[in-house]
Scaffold this motif. Structure first.
Motif, PDB file in Angstrom:
ATOM      1  N   PRO A  67       0.798  -1.221   0.000  1.00 55.23           N
ATOM      2  CA  PRO A  67       0.000   0.000   0.000  1.00 55.23           C
ATOM      3  C   PRO A  67       0.836   1.280   0.000  1.00 55.23           C
ATOM      4  O   PRO A  67       0.379   2.322  -0.430  1.00 55.23           O
ATOM      5  CB  PRO A  67      -0.849  -0.091   1.266  1.00 55.23           C
ATOM      6  CG  PRO A  67      -0.307  -1.201   2.066  1.00 55.23           C
ATOM      7  CD  PRO A  67       0.550  -2.034   1.189  1.00 55.23           C
ATOM      8  N   MET A  68       2.074   1.190   0.446  1.00 55.65           N
ATOM      9  CA  MET A  68       2.929   2.376   0.480  1.00 55.65           C
ATOM     10  C   MET A  68       3.306   2.850  -0.924  1.00 55.65           C
ATOM     11  O   MET A  68       3.710   3.988  -1.104  1.00 55.65           O
ATOM     12  CB  MET A  68       4.220   2.115   1.277  1.00 55.65           C
ATOM     13  CG  MET A  68       4.010   1.819   2.744  1.00 55.65           C
ATOM     14  SD  MET A  68       3.106   3.104   3.625  1.00 55.65           S
ATOM     15  CE  MET A  68       1.491   2.358   3.716  1.00 55.65           C
ATOM     16  N   VAL A  69       3.187   1.964  -1.902  1.00 55.59           N
ATOM     17  CA  VAL A  69       3.498   2.340  -3.287  1.00 55.59           C
ATOM     18  C   VAL A  69       2.254   2.275  -4.168  1.00 55.59           C
ATOM     19  O   VAL A  69       2.339   2.176  -5.393  1.00 55.59           O
ATOM     20  CB  VAL A  69       4.654   1.480  -3.871  1.00 55.59           C
ATOM     21  CG1 VAL A  69       5.947   1.746  -3.116  1.00 55.59           C
ATOM     22  CG2 VAL A  69       4.318  -0.004  -3.870  1.00 55.59           C
ATOM     23  N   GLY A  70       1.084   2.319  -3.522  1.00 52.89           N
ATOM     24  CA  GLY A  70      -0.172   2.377  -4.259  1.00 52.89           C
ATOM     25  C   GLY A  70      -0.622   1.072  -4.875  1.00 52.89           C
ATOM     26  O   GLY A  70      -1.433   1.050  -5.788  1.00 52.89           O
ATOM     27  N   PRO A 121       8.958   0.026  -6.050  1.00 58.82           N
ATOM     28  CA  PRO A 121       9.641   1.323  -6.008  1.00 58.82           C
ATOM     29  C   PRO A 121       9.642   1.891  -4.591  1.00 58.82           C
ATOM     30  O   PRO A 121       8.920   1.396  -3.713  1.00 58.82           O
ATOM     31  CB  PRO A 121       8.783   2.192  -6.935  1.00 58.82           C
ATOM     32  CG  PRO A 121       7.421   1.582  -6.852  1.00 58.82           C
ATOM     33  CD  PRO A 121       7.640   0.096  -6.669  1.00 58.82           C
ATOM     34  N   GLN A 122      10.436   2.911  -4.366  1.00 64.13           N
ATOM     35  CA  GLN A 122      10.420   3.610  -3.079  1.00 64.13           C
ATOM     36  C   GLN A 122       9.134   4.420  -2.976  1.00 64.13           C
ATOM     37  O   GLN A 122       8.726   5.051  -3.950  1.00 64.13           O
ATOM     38  CB  GLN A 122      11.632   4.554  -2.966  1.00 64.13           C
ATOM     39  CG  GLN A 122      12.956   3.842  -2.824  1.00 64.13           C
ATOM     40  CD  GLN A 122      13.071   3.129  -1.488  1.00 64.13           C
ATOM     41  OE1 GLN A 122      12.597   3.615  -0.466  1.00 64.13           O
ATOM     42  NE2 GLN A 122      13.695   1.970  -1.496  1.00 64.13           N
ATOM     43  N   GLN A 177       2.592   9.192  -0.673  1.00 64.45           N
ATOM     44  CA  GLN A 177       2.079   7.831  -0.472  1.00 64.45           C
ATOM     45  C   GLN A 177       2.154   7.430   0.997  1.00 64.45           C
ATOM     46  O   GLN A 177       1.268   6.754   1.506  1.00 64.45           O
ATOM     47  CB  GLN A 177       2.850   6.834  -1.340  1.00 64.45           C
ATOM     48  CG  GLN A 177       2.495   6.943  -2.808  1.00 64.45           C
ATOM     49  CD  GLN A 177       3.408   6.110  -3.689  1.00 64.45           C
ATOM     50  OE1 GLN A 177       4.617   6.088  -3.509  1.00 64.45           O
ATOM     51  NE2 GLN A 177       2.809   5.431  -4.656  1.00 64.45           N
ATOM     52  N   LEU A 178       3.203   7.856   1.684  1.00 64.53           N
ATOM     53  CA  LEU A 178       3.344   7.533   3.105  1.00 64.53           C
ATOM     54  C   LEU A 178       2.267   8.209   3.958  1.00 64.53           C
ATOM     55  O   LEU A 178       1.971   7.760   5.060  1.00 64.53           O
ATOM     56  CB  LEU A 178       4.730   7.916   3.617  1.00 64.53           C
ATOM     57  CG  LEU A 178       5.890   7.096   3.068  1.00 64.53           C
ATOM     58  CD1 LEU A 178       7.213   7.670   3.537  1.00 64.53           C
ATOM     59  CD2 LEU A 178       5.770   5.636   3.479  1.00 64.53           C
ATOM     60  N   GLY A 194      -0.347   6.083   6.120  1.00 66.36           N
ATOM     61  CA  GLY A 194       0.626   5.062   5.746  1.00 66.36           C
ATOM     62  C   GLY A 194       1.784   4.876   6.706  1.00 66.36           C
ATOM     63  O   GLY A 194       2.074   3.759   7.130  1.00 66.36           O
ATOM     64  N   ALA A 195       2.456   5.969   7.061  1.00 65.91           N
ATOM     65  CA  ALA A 195       3.619   5.850   7.946  1.00 65.91           C
ATOM     66  C   ALA A 195       3.200   5.312   9.316  1.00 65.91           C
ATOM     67  O   ALA A 195       3.904   4.485   9.906  1.00 65.91           O
ATOM     68  CB  ALA A 195       4.325   7.192   8.080  1.00 65.91           C
TER      69      ALA A 195
END
Length: 157
Positions: free
Chosen positions: A50-53, A84-85, A90-91, A108-109
């Motif tokens: 989920p952090m990269v969609g 990817p980072q 996104q975070l 996210g974070a």
């Protein structure tokens, strides 16, 4: 993930019966070592996707043997290395998930810090604890990759 792989390798090198160790539990109402290990890999994916969609998807796995479990861990590492980072945006995006029977929604974070990482380390701890309780010669260094103790060392003796 590499530490999980090394724990499984150490278990594999032990004289303990493979099926007995992979299906060993700390208590009857807890999951066995092989399932705990799979949950570790799931939380790594569950935290990163989920952090990269991307939508989290569990990888197919044969966890009934050391070779199958090690292959699954390596597949998880490969899958993670292709992501990817995440961006700062996104975070910050909300992530919806469930914690047992509880629906959660967190930025996210915060999702990673308060849900994914504690669960990742909880289940990794269970793999370590089950292996240790069954007689696999593991030490804190096998859990964190940092500590080093001589073979047979004990703080108690």
């Amino acid at each position: 993930m590499e530490l999980l792989y090394q724990l499984v390798e150490k278990a594999e090198r032990s004289p303990i019966n493979e099926t007995a160790l992979l299906t060993a539990r700390l208590f009857d109402d807890m999951l066995p070592l092989n399932v705990q290990a799979k949950i570790v890999t799931n939380f790594a994916l569950r935290g990163c996707f989920p952090m990269v969609g991307k939508k989290y998807q569990e990888l197919d796995a044969d966890i009934e043997s050391y070779s199958g479990l090690k292959k699954h861990i390596l597949n998880t590492i490969a899958c993670l290395s292709e992501l990817p980072q995440p961006s700062k945006a996104q975070l910050a995006q909300e992530v919806q998930d469930n914690a047992g029977f509880n629906d959660i929604s967190l930025p996210g974070a915060e999702y990673v810090a308060t849900f994914v990482l504690p669960n990742f380390f909880f289940h990794l701890s269970m793999v370590y604890a089950i292996a240790k309780s069954c007689g696999v010669a593991v030490s804190k260094g096998d859990f964190d990759g940092i500590h080093r103790y001589p073979t047979g060392f004990s703080w108690e003796s």
